[in-house]
Design a protein around this motif. Structure first.
Motif, PDB file in Angstrom:
ATOM      1  N   UNK A 270      -9.006  31.222  21.278  1.00 19.34           N
ATOM      2  CA  UNK A 270      -8.366  30.051  21.866  1.00 19.34           C
ATOM      3  C   UNK A 270      -6.965  30.300  22.382  1.00 19.34           C
ATOM      4  N   UNK A 271      -6.553  31.564  22.431  1.00 16.90           N
ATOM      5  CA  UNK A 271      -5.211  31.904  22.905  1.00 16.90           C
ATOM      6  C   UNK A 271      -5.142  31.834  24.423  1.00 16.90           C
ATOM      7  N   UNK A 272      -6.257  32.166  25.071  1.00 13.26           N
ATOM      8  CA  UNK A 272      -6.329  32.197  26.525  1.00 13.26           C
ATOM      9  C   UNK A 272      -7.672  31.631  26.973  1.00 13.26           C
ATOM     10  N   UNK A 273      -7.708  31.214  28.227  1.00 12.63           N
ATOM     11  CA  UNK A 273      -8.941  30.698  28.831  1.00 12.63           C
ATOM     12  C   UNK A 273      -9.073  31.367  30.199  1.00 12.63           C
ATOM     13  N   UNK A 274     -10.033  32.278  30.294  1.00 10.31           N
ATOM     14  CA  UNK A 274     -10.213  33.066  31.513  1.00 10.31           C
ATOM     15  C   UNK A 274     -11.418  32.544  32.293  1.00 10.31           C
ATOM     16  N   UNK A 275     -11.270  32.508  33.624  1.00 12.40           N
ATOM     17  CA  UNK A 275     -12.327  32.000  34.495  1.00 12.40           C
ATOM     18  C   UNK A 275     -12.474  32.880  35.724  1.00 12.40           C
TER      19      UNK A 275
ATOM     20  N   UNK B 172     -10.966  19.946  28.646  1.00 17.46           N
ATOM     21  CA  UNK B 172     -11.694  20.882  27.781  1.00 17.46           C
ATOM     22  C   UNK B 172     -10.797  21.603  26.776  1.00 17.46           C
ATOM     23  N   UNK B 173      -9.548  21.873  27.169  1.00 17.90           N
ATOM     24  CA  UNK B 173      -8.697  22.691  26.326  1.00 17.90           C
ATOM     25  C   UNK B 173      -7.545  21.915  25.694  1.00 17.90           C
ATOM     26  N   UNK B 174      -7.416  20.637  26.015  1.00 19.07           N
ATOM     27  CA  UNK B 174      -6.387  19.806  25.404  1.00 19.07           C
ATOM     28  C   UNK B 174      -4.966  20.169  25.790  1.00 19.07           C
ATOM     29  N   UNK B 175      -4.794  20.794  26.939  1.00 14.88           N
ATOM     30  CA  UNK B 175      -3.458  21.188  27.387  1.00 14.88           C
ATOM     31  C   UNK B 175      -2.808  20.046  28.152  1.00 14.88           C
ATOM     32  N   UNK B 176      -1.518  19.883  27.973  1.00 18.25           N
ATOM     33  CA  UNK B 176      -0.794  18.801  28.636  1.00 18.25           C
ATOM     34  C   UNK B 176       0.186  19.295  29.686  1.00 18.25           C
ATOM     35  N   UNK B 177       0.598  20.553  29.578  1.00 23.41           N
ATOM     36  CA  UNK B 177       1.559  21.121  30.521  1.00 23.41           C
ATOM     37  C   UNK B 177       1.110  22.512  30.931  1.00 23.41           C
ATOM     38  N   UNK B 178       1.163  22.768  32.223  1.00 18.04           N
ATOM     39  CA  UNK B 178       0.867  24.094  32.739  1.00 18.04           C
ATOM     40  C   UNK B 178       2.103  24.629  33.442  1.00 18.04           C
ATOM     41  N   UNK B 179       2.341  25.911  33.257  1.00 20.14           N
ATOM     42  CA  UNK B 179       3.440  26.610  33.915  1.00 20.14           C
ATOM     43  C   UNK B 179       2.848  27.672  34.832  1.00 20.14           C
TER      44      UNK B 179
ATOM     45  N   UNK C 195      -1.626  32.352  27.021  1.00 19.94           N
ATOM     46  CA  UNK C 195      -0.620  31.935  26.033  1.00 19.94           C
ATOM     47  C   UNK C 195      -0.690  30.440  25.753  1.00 19.94           C
ATOM     48  N   UNK C 196      -1.895  29.957  25.536  1.00 24.05           N
ATOM     49  CA  UNK C 196      -2.095  28.537  25.229  1.00 24.05           C
ATOM     50  C   UNK C 196      -1.600  28.249  23.814  1.00 24.05           C
ATOM     51  N   UNK C 197      -0.630  27.361  23.721  1.00 23.75           N
ATOM     52  CA  UNK C 197      -0.077  26.961  22.426  1.00 23.75           C
ATOM     53  C   UNK C 197       0.699  25.666  22.608  1.00 23.75           C
ATOM     54  N   UNK C 198       0.640  24.830  21.610  1.00 19.73           N
ATOM     55  CA  UNK C 198       1.419  23.579  21.601  1.00 19.73           C
ATOM     56  C   UNK C 198       1.191  22.749  22.857  1.00 19.73           C
ATOM     57  N   UNK C 199      -0.046  22.734  23.366  1.00 24.62           N
ATOM     58  CA  UNK C 199      -0.388  21.909  24.518  1.00 24.62           C
ATOM     59  C   UNK C 199       0.016  22.472  25.861  1.00 24.62           C
ATOM     60  N   UNK C 200       0.457  23.711  25.888  1.00 25.63           N
ATOM     61  CA  UNK C 200       0.957  24.305  27.124  1.00 25.63           C
ATOM     62  C   UNK C 200       0.300  25.667  27.350  1.00 25.63           C
TER      63      UNK C 200
ATOM     64  N   UNK D 150     -13.034  48.334  30.508  1.00 26.55           N
ATOM     65  CA  UNK D 150     -13.947  47.742  29.524  1.00 26.55           C
ATOM     66  C   UNK D 150     -13.221  47.349  28.243  1.00 26.55           C
ATOM     67  N   UNK D 151     -12.346  48.206  27.765  1.00 21.39           N
ATOM     68  CA  UNK D 151     -11.598  47.908  26.543  1.00 21.39           C
ATOM     69  C   UNK D 151     -10.644  46.738  26.761  1.00 21.39           C
ATOM     70  N   UNK D 152      -9.996  46.710  27.909  1.00 23.09           N
ATOM     71  CA  UNK D 152      -9.086  45.602  28.211  1.00 23.09           C
ATOM     72  C   UNK D 152      -9.840  44.284  28.278  1.00 23.09           C
ATOM     73  N   UNK D 153     -10.990  44.298  28.924  1.00 23.48           N
ATOM     74  CA  UNK D 153     -11.767  43.069  29.035  1.00 23.48           C
ATOM     75  C   UNK D 153     -12.257  42.605  27.667  1.00 23.48           C
ATOM     76  N   UNK D 154     -12.653  43.533  26.818  1.00 25.61           N
ATOM     77  CA  UNK D 154     -13.076  43.170  25.457  1.00 25.61           C
ATOM     78  C   UNK D 154     -11.923  42.502  24.707  1.00 25.61           C
ATOM     79  N   UNK D 155     -10.706  43.008  24.887  1.00 22.71           N
ATOM     80  CA  UNK D 155      -9.540  42.405  24.241  1.00 22.71           C
ATOM     81  C   UNK D 155      -9.275  41.001  24.789  1.00 22.71           C
ATOM     82  N   UNK D 156      -9.434  40.830  26.099  1.00 25.05           N
ATOM     83  CA  UNK D 156      -9.246  39.502  26.695  1.00 25.05           C
ATOM     84  C   UNK D 156     -10.278  38.510  26.172  1.00 25.05           C
TER      85      UNK D 156
END
Length: 171
Positions: free
Chosen positions: A55-60, A113-120, A77-82, A42-48
């Motif tokens: 906007x640091x992460x997008x969980x689905x 939706x998230x404006x990301x240009x590169x995925x790793x 780790x969404x940052x700088x379009x990645x 529960x605590x981990x999920x609250x942190x996520x």
């Protein structure tokens, strides 16, 4: 048809059940999360969820029509379009093309939706199913050799602008 939903607090019981029911299956191909993960779920999920709100992460989660979670699909780790793609699918949902179709859908969401240009992404050398999902979804090996919890693996990347031909017969 399963529905890809953004993770929210209502998913907690189903998500915990998903992780518990598939723990042994997942541990065969990815590092085990350990007992602490379940003890402090529960605590981990609250942190996520806080990271997602920032906007640091997008969980689905991929949910069937009964509310059962069939998979997790995350952009972290969404940052700088990645961002880094990670996913896991329930044992009972494998072999049906759900992972490939959902990763493709997430690539579209990442751009639109998230404006990301590169995925790793990364997977171990001994996980051919994940390698297949990534290549079918338009990811290409970067040549970067990685250690994933002590296991040798390979990095992958994909531009969200790439048009990928999906005539390989998968969903």
């Amino acid at each position: 048809m399963p529905d890809l939903q953004r993770l929210h607090p209502d998913h907690v019981p189903a998500l915990l059940a998903f992780e518990q029911e598939n723990r042994t299956f997942f541990a065969a191909s990815v590092p085990d999360r350990g007992d602490d993960y379940f003890t402090n779920f529960d605590a981990r999920l609250a942190a996520l969820l806080a990271e997602q709100a920032a906007g640091i992460c997008h969980f689905h989660v991929l949910v069937d029509d009964q509310g059962v979670i069939l998979g997790r699909f995350n952009l972290v780790d969404a940052a700088n379009g990645s961002a880094e793609l990670g996913y896991r699918v329930a044992e009972k949902a494998t072999g049906r093309g759900l992972a490939t179709a959902t990763v493709r859908r997430l690539c579209t969401l990442a751009a639109e939706e998230y404006g990301l240009t590169t995925l790793r992404a990364a997977t171990t050398h001994d996980n051919p199913a994940s390698q297949t999902v990534l290549t079918r979804a338009g990811f290409v090996p970067t040549g970067e050799e990685l250690l994933l919890s002590g296991r040798p693996g390979l990095g992958y990347a994909r531009s969200t602008a790439d048009q990928v031909s999906f005539d390989d017969g998968t969903a």
